[in-house]
Design a protein around this motif. Structure first.
Motif, PDB file in Angstrom:
ATOM      1  N   ASN A  64      -0.410   8.538   7.021  1.00 25.64           N
ATOM      2  CA  ASN A  64      -0.110   7.492   7.969  1.00 25.64           C
ATOM      3  C   ASN A  64       0.712   8.121   9.066  1.00 25.64           C
ATOM      4  O   ASN A  64       1.621   8.889   8.796  1.00 25.64           O
ATOM      5  CB  ASN A  64       0.680   6.371   7.280  1.00 25.64           C
ATOM      6  CG  ASN A  64       0.959   5.213   8.201  1.00 25.64           C
ATOM      7  OD1 ASN A  64       1.610   5.368   9.225  1.00 25.64           O
ATOM      8  ND2 ASN A  64       0.455   4.053   7.841  1.00 25.64           N
ATOM      9  N   THR A 105       4.388   8.394   8.722  1.00 21.58           N
ATOM     10  CA  THR A 105       4.977   9.226   7.684  1.00 21.58           C
ATOM     11  C   THR A 105       5.110  10.674   8.104  1.00 21.58           C
ATOM     12  O   THR A 105       5.779  11.443   7.432  1.00 21.58           O
ATOM     13  CB  THR A 105       4.133   9.199   6.395  1.00 21.58           C
ATOM     14  OG1 THR A 105       2.877   9.810   6.655  1.00 21.58           O
ATOM     15  CG2 THR A 105       3.958   7.789   5.899  1.00 21.58           C
ATOM     16  N   SER A 117       2.074   7.339  -1.207  1.00 17.07           N
ATOM     17  CA  SER A 117       0.851   6.854  -0.579  1.00 17.07           C
ATOM     18  C   SER A 117      -0.282   7.818  -0.837  1.00 17.07           C
ATOM     19  O   SER A 117      -0.089   9.016  -0.937  1.00 17.07           O
ATOM     20  CB  SER A 117       1.055   6.679   0.924  1.00 17.07           C
ATOM     21  OG  SER A 117       1.169   7.929   1.552  1.00 17.07           O
ATOM     22  N   ARG A 163       0.810  -1.219   0.000  1.00 16.45           N
ATOM     23  CA  ARG A 163       0.000   0.000   0.000  1.00 16.45           C
ATOM     24  C   ARG A 163       0.848   1.276   0.000  1.00 16.45           C
ATOM     25  O   ARG A 163       0.517   2.241  -0.681  1.00 16.45           O
ATOM     26  CB  ARG A 163      -0.927   0.006   1.212  1.00 16.45           C
ATOM     27  CG  ARG A 163      -1.780   1.284   1.298  1.00 16.45           C
ATOM     28  CD  ARG A 163      -2.765   1.246   2.431  1.00 16.45           C
ATOM     29  NE  ARG A 163      -3.742   0.211   2.137  1.00 16.45           N
ATOM     30  CZ  ARG A 163      -4.341  -0.528   3.061  1.00 16.45           C
ATOM     31  NH1 ARG A 163      -4.071  -0.339   4.336  1.00 16.45           N
ATOM     32  NH2 ARG A 163      -5.210  -1.451   2.729  1.00 16.45           N
ATOM     33  N   TYR A 164       1.937   1.306   0.766  1.00 22.91           N
ATOM     34  CA  TYR A 164       2.652   2.555   1.005  1.00 22.91           C
ATOM     35  C   TYR A 164       4.015   2.685   0.332  1.00 22.91           C
ATOM     36  O   TYR A 164       4.632   3.742   0.415  1.00 22.91           O
ATOM     37  CB  TYR A 164       2.808   2.788   2.506  1.00 22.91           C
ATOM     38  CG  TYR A 164       1.478   3.029   3.165  1.00 22.91           C
ATOM     39  CD1 TYR A 164       0.781   4.208   2.945  1.00 22.91           C
ATOM     40  CD2 TYR A 164       0.904   2.069   3.985  1.00 22.91           C
ATOM     41  CE1 TYR A 164      -0.447   4.428   3.531  1.00 22.91           C
ATOM     42  CE2 TYR A 164      -0.318   2.277   4.582  1.00 22.91           C
ATOM     43  CZ  TYR A 164      -0.991   3.468   4.354  1.00 22.91           C
ATOM     44  OH  TYR A 164      -2.217   3.686   4.931  1.00 22.91           O
ATOM     45  N   THR A 216       7.579  10.239   0.828  1.00 20.02           N
ATOM     46  CA  THR A 216       6.635   9.281   1.372  1.00 20.02           C
ATOM     47  C   THR A 216       5.213   9.620   0.957  1.00 20.02           C
ATOM     48  O   THR A 216       4.442   8.756   0.595  1.00 20.02           O
ATOM     49  CB  THR A 216       6.734   9.245   2.912  1.00 20.02           C
ATOM     50  OG1 THR A 216       8.071   8.923   3.254  1.00 20.02           O
ATOM     51  CG2 THR A 216       5.801   8.216   3.503  1.00 20.02           C
TER      52      THR A 216
END
Length: 142
Positions: A119, A122, A115, A63-64, A111
């Protein structure tokens, strides 16, 4: 003790798969720069390390993280072997990192670009103005 910690960049987008029982797995390769440069060319060599993550860690990575993302991987080293299908007398040996934990190591902008959702891992602290003033020990109510 079998403990591996790597920091490098993903060589390709991680690919999330599911076992027949519905357990998520994710394989990816991390390019890790060596500490020294080639004496003749001045270029840094890199090692390309195969990694496998399972369950929530696999879903998190897929996902990230994207190709080129900096990643820190913590896990254990696993070795294996298999016979070549075309040449039964030839054995291939494998070395992989079984991932237990991953962390972001790139910049905040790097980051966020990888994404679509924020998050807590992050978010970098830009300034301390977001925090309340800390009371001195004499002012603590307990």
């Amino acid at each position: 003790m079998n403990k591996i910690i790597l920091m490098g960049r993903l060589t390709a987008d991680p690919e999330l798969r599911q076992t027949q029982n519905g357990i998520a797995s994710c394989r990816f390769t991390v390019a890790v720069n060596r500490r020294f440069a080639d004496k003749n060319t001045g270029e840094r060599q890199a090692d390309f390390i195969s990694c496998t993550a399972w369950r929530q860690t696999a879903e998190f990575v897929s996902r990230y993280f994207r190709k080129g993302s900096m990643i820190c991987v913590e896990g254990s080293l696993r070795t294996g072997s298999y016979a070549d299908r075309n040449h039964p007398d030839v054995t291939h040996y494998t070395t992989d990192v079984m991932v237990e934990n991953v962390e972001f190591t790139g910049s905040k902008s790097e980051t966020q670009g990888s994404s679509s959702a924020g998050n807590s891992q992050t978010d970098n602290i830009e300034s301390l103005s977001d925090f309340e003033e800390i009371l001195s020990d004499g002012d603590v109510p307990f």
